[in-house]
Scaffold this motif. Structure first.
Motif, PDB file in Angstrom:
ATOM      1  N   UNK A   1       0.812  -1.222   0.000  1.00  0.00           N
ATOM      2  CA  UNK A   1       0.000   0.000   0.000  1.00  0.00           C
ATOM      3  C   UNK A   1       0.845   1.271   0.000  1.00  0.00           C
ATOM      4  N   UNK A   2       2.163   1.126   0.174  1.00  0.00           N
ATOM      5  CA  UNK A   2       3.020   2.318   0.149  1.00  0.00           C
ATOM      6  C   UNK A   2       3.515   2.542  -1.272  1.00  0.00           C
ATOM      7  N   UNK A   3       4.242   3.654  -1.481  1.00  0.00           N
ATOM      8  CA  UNK A   3       4.687   3.931  -2.861  1.00  0.00           C
ATOM      9  C   UNK A   3       5.779   2.980  -3.315  1.00  0.00           C
ATOM     10  N   UNK A   4       6.416   2.322  -2.357  1.00  0.00           N
ATOM     11  CA  UNK A   4       7.475   1.355  -2.673  1.00  0.00           C
ATOM     12  C   UNK A   4       8.155   0.955  -1.383  1.00  0.00           C
ATOM     13  N   UNK A   5       9.055  -0.030  -1.447  1.00  0.00           N
ATOM     14  CA  UNK A   5       9.671  -0.542  -0.227  1.00  0.00           C
ATOM     15  C   UNK A   5      10.592   0.480   0.460  1.00  0.00           C
ATOM     16  N   UNK A   6      10.654   0.362   1.780  1.00  0.00           N
ATOM     17  CA  UNK A   6      11.569   1.199   2.568  1.00  0.00           C
ATOM     18  C   UNK A   6      12.582   0.289   3.253  1.00  0.00           C
ATOM     19  N   UNK A   7      13.799   0.782   3.376  1.00  0.00           N
ATOM     20  CA  UNK A   7      14.869   0.020   4.035  1.00  0.00           C
ATOM     21  C   UNK A   7      15.394   0.825   5.217  1.00  0.00           C
ATOM     22  N   UNK A   8      15.433   0.191   6.383  1.00  0.00           N
ATOM     23  CA  UNK A   8      15.925   0.843   7.600  1.00  0.00           C
ATOM     24  C   UNK A   8      17.080  -0.003   8.116  1.00  0.00           C
ATOM     25  N   UNK A   9      18.261   0.588   8.255  1.00  0.00           N
ATOM     26  CA  UNK A   9      19.398  -0.192   8.770  1.00  0.00           C
ATOM     27  C   UNK A   9      19.969   0.451  10.024  1.00  0.00           C
TER      28      UNK A   9
ATOM     29  N   UNK B   1      16.864   4.754  -7.275  1.00  0.00           N
ATOM     30  CA  UNK B   1      16.640   5.308  -8.625  1.00  0.00           C
ATOM     31  C   UNK B   1      15.723   4.432  -9.454  1.00  0.00           C
ATOM     32  N   UNK B   2      15.886   3.093  -9.337  1.00  0.00           N
ATOM     33  CA  UNK B   2      15.109   2.227 -10.240  1.00  0.00           C
ATOM     34  C   UNK B   2      13.777   1.768  -9.622  1.00  0.00           C
ATOM     35  N   UNK B   3      13.503   2.205  -8.388  1.00  0.00           N
ATOM     36  CA  UNK B   3      12.209   1.901  -7.779  1.00  0.00           C
ATOM     37  C   UNK B   3      12.193   0.643  -6.923  1.00  0.00           C
ATOM     38  N   UNK B   4      13.316  -0.101  -6.885  1.00  0.00           N
ATOM     39  CA  UNK B   4      13.335  -1.274  -5.996  1.00  0.00           C
ATOM     40  C   UNK B   4      13.220  -0.829  -4.541  1.00  0.00           C
ATOM     41  N   UNK B   5      13.675   0.397  -4.268  1.00  0.00           N
ATOM     42  CA  UNK B   5      13.444   1.017  -2.961  1.00  0.00           C
ATOM     43  C   UNK B   5      12.775   2.368  -3.199  1.00  0.00           C
ATOM     44  N   UNK B   6      11.887   2.729  -2.272  1.00  0.00           N
ATOM     45  CA  UNK B   6      11.298   4.066  -2.355  1.00  0.00           C
ATOM     46  C   UNK B   6      12.020   5.033  -1.409  1.00  0.00           C
ATOM     47  N   UNK B   7      12.374   4.506  -0.220  1.00  0.00           N
ATOM     48  CA  UNK B   7      12.982   5.387   0.778  1.00  0.00           C
ATOM     49  C   UNK B   7      13.842   4.561   1.732  1.00  0.00           C
ATOM     50  N   UNK B   8      14.663   5.258   2.516  1.00  0.00           N
ATOM     51  CA  UNK B   8      15.548   4.544   3.447  1.00  0.00           C
ATOM     52  C   UNK B   8      15.846   5.409   4.662  1.00  0.00           C
ATOM     53  N   UNK B   9      16.088   4.731   5.786  1.00  0.00           N
ATOM     54  CA  UNK B   9      16.641   5.376   6.987  1.00  0.00           C
ATOM     55  C   UNK B   9      17.916   4.615   7.315  1.00  0.00           C
ATOM     56  N   UNK B  10      19.023   5.324   7.358  1.00  0.00           N
ATOM     57  CA  UNK B  10      20.303   4.659   7.595  1.00  0.00           C
ATOM     58  C   UNK B  10      20.992   5.273   8.805  1.00  0.00           C
ATOM     59  N   UNK B  11      21.297   4.408   9.765  1.00  0.00           N
ATOM     60  CA  UNK B  11      22.001   4.863  10.972  1.00  0.00           C
ATOM     61  C   UNK B  11      23.461   4.401  10.948  1.00  0.00           C
ATOM     62  N   UNK B  12      23.739   3.421  10.078  1.00  0.00           N
ATOM     63  CA  UNK B  12      25.074   2.814  10.037  1.00  0.00           C
ATOM     64  C   UNK B  12      25.538   2.754   8.578  1.00  0.00           C
ATOM     65  N   UNK B  13      26.860   2.766   8.394  1.00  0.00           N
ATOM     66  CA  UNK B  13      27.412   2.950   7.054  1.00  0.00           C
ATOM     67  C   UNK B  13      28.636   2.068   6.846  1.00  0.00           C
ATOM     68  N   UNK B  14      28.927   1.833   5.544  1.00  0.00           N
ATOM     69  CA  UNK B  14      30.091   1.002   5.221  1.00  0.00           C
ATOM     70  C   UNK B  14      31.336   1.567   5.899  1.00  0.00           C
ATOM     71  N   UNK B  15      31.505   2.896   5.817  1.00  0.00           N
ATOM     72  CA  UNK B  15      32.601   3.572   6.527  1.00  0.00           C
ATOM     73  C   UNK B  15      31.978   4.651   7.388  1.00  0.00           C
ATOM     74  N   UNK B  16      32.403   4.719   8.655  1.00  0.00           N
ATOM     75  CA  UNK B  16      31.878   5.757   9.556  1.00  0.00           C
ATOM     76  C   UNK B  16      33.027   6.605  10.077  1.00  0.00           C
ATOM     77  N   UNK B  17      32.835   7.948  10.213  1.00  0.00           N
ATOM     78  CA  UNK B  17      31.621   8.647   9.816  1.00  0.00           C
ATOM     79  C   UNK B  17      31.431   8.651   8.301  1.00  0.00           C
ATOM     80  N   UNK B  18      30.163   8.776   7.884  1.00  0.00           N
ATOM     81  CA  UNK B  18      29.842   8.824   6.455  1.00  0.00           C
ATOM     82  C   UNK B  18      30.545  10.026   5.825  1.00  0.00           C
ATOM     83  N   UNK B  19      31.205   9.785   4.700  1.00  0.00           N
ATOM     84  CA  UNK B  19      31.950  10.861   4.033  1.00  0.00           C
ATOM     85  C   UNK B  19      30.998  11.992   3.621  1.00  0.00           C
ATOM     86  N   UNK B  20      31.441  13.253   3.798  1.00  0.00           N
ATOM     87  CA  UNK B  20      30.606  14.380   3.362  1.00  0.00           C
ATOM     88  C   UNK B  20      30.287  14.307   1.869  1.00  0.00           C
ATOM     89  N   UNK B  21      31.087  13.552   1.106  1.00  0.00           N
ATOM     90  CA  UNK B  21      30.855  13.444  -0.341  1.00  0.00           C
ATOM     91  C   UNK B  21      29.802  12.408  -0.686  1.00  0.00           C
TER      92      UNK B  21
END
Ligand code: NDP
Ligand code: OXD
Length: 314
Positions: A218-226, A243-263
């Protein structure tokens, strides 16, 4: 007996305050001021530099000051002593707050509403499904995942979970092992990751996994929360899936490298919410109390209350 705190990336002051309040009589050292390494019997650690735990001949146990221990697993100099971690209601409650907050943000399409607000748009046409029409899937049914599924269930969501070993949780559809992964994803609108990083979970959340998420919800697309660990996700695949619609939105608290690069383009993606690995911070007083109790138990029984299985890696 001396206790050595070794951590990087955290401010030591609140921890020193907690120790002064809870255990003023203890001999506590703060890395790198180790003193005589022969005195150290317990090391309490958060991301210690490789090698920092070496050459302490009387070390009895190492304890992570968080729930995870992955940061220790690739240290080839890790001493062969019992390893413990934190299981504490304070930590669990904070994680559940984060999970419930972010599941509801995606369920209630708050990203879109905030965007409409910025534009001064009365977005009345946005259809708001009820929780009972939304399927949440939680990866990891351990200490944190099992509390989260219970709270999500009480909000009315259709909740499922996925773990390594089979589980039975009332009102929660439980999937297990590699064979359960695809069916678990196929029925999930909002996916929450609360797993440890191990060789098995490394890069698990990649393009192929996002493609399996439900597209008939019922949502516009899947959401991923990590909120588990960043190395479980492939960030370039998250961006491609958005971009391709496999995900609609995400909440990310953790990253491949931390802190997440400003780029990182994740910062600027309009449908991504970033938090700085603070889903469930280790609270100095609660965690110090927990660790001191674990040390007392270890002194009496020779066993750690929350021992880590080194073979499993979590
Ligand atoms: P637990 O060890 O209690 O639970 C881990 C869960 O993950 C278990 O259900 C386990 O399955 C499952 N799991 C592990 N490997 C696999 C696999 N290969 N396939 C399927 N399931 C798997 O950990 P916690 O719940 O205490 O914590 C989970 C993680 O959360 C921590 O390791 C840490 O990385 C992260 N964390 C993040 C924080 C933050 O602020 N972002 C704060 C605290 C923790 P099984 O039950 O069968 O063993
Ligand atoms: C933890 C964390 O593992 O904060 O406790 O990530």
């Amino acid at each position: 007996m001396a206790i050595l705190f070794i951590f990087t990336g955290w401010d030591p002051e609140p921890w020193k305050k907690a120790v002064a309040k809870l255990a003023p009589e203890r001999d506590v050292r703060w890395w790198p001021e180790v003193g005589d390494p022969k005195d150290i019997e317990y090391a309490l650690v958060w991301k210690p530099p490789h090698g920092a735990l070496q050459n302490m001949p009387n070390l009895k146990a190492i304890m992570s000051m968080g729930a995870g221990v992955d940061f220790l697993m690739d240290d080839p100099t890790l001493p062969n002593v019992p390893l413990g971690r934190i299981i504490d209601p304070n930590l669990t409650m904070r994680m559940t707050e984060y999970v419930v907050l972010h599941v509801l943000l995606h369920h209630r399409q708050q990203i879109e509403l905030l965007e409409a607000q910025r534009k001064g748009v009365w977005h009345k046409s946005l259809i708001q499904p009820a929780a009972c029409d939304v399927r949440v899937g939680v990866m990891g049914l351990g200490v944190l995942g099992s509390d989260a599924v219970e709270k999500l269930r009480s909000l009315g969501f259709q909740v499922a979970g996925w773990s390594r070993s089979p589980k039975q949780i009332e009102g929660v559809e439980c999937f297990a092992g590699p064979e359960g992964f695809k069916p678990f994803l196929n029925r999930t609108d909002i996916l929450v990751c609360l797993m440890p990083h191990t060789p098995e979970t490394h890069g698990l959340m990649n393009a192929a996994a996002f493609r399996e998420l439900a597209r008939d919800g019922h949502l516009k697309g899947p959401a991923f929360i990590n909120a588990g660990r960043g190395k479980i996700q492939v960030e370039k695949d998250i961006l491609a899936a958005l971009d391709n619609g496999d995900l609609y939105s995400a909440s990310l608290d953790v990253f491949e490298e931390e802190p997440l690069s400003p780029d990182s383009p994740l910062w600027r993606h309009p449908r991504v919410i970033i938090t700085p690995h603070n889903a469930s911070d280790s609270e100095p007083e609660a965690v110090t109390k927990n660790i001191l109790a674990q040390i007392d138990t270890f002194e009496r029984t020779g066993k750690l209350t929350h021992a880590v299985d080194l073979k499993r890696g979590y």
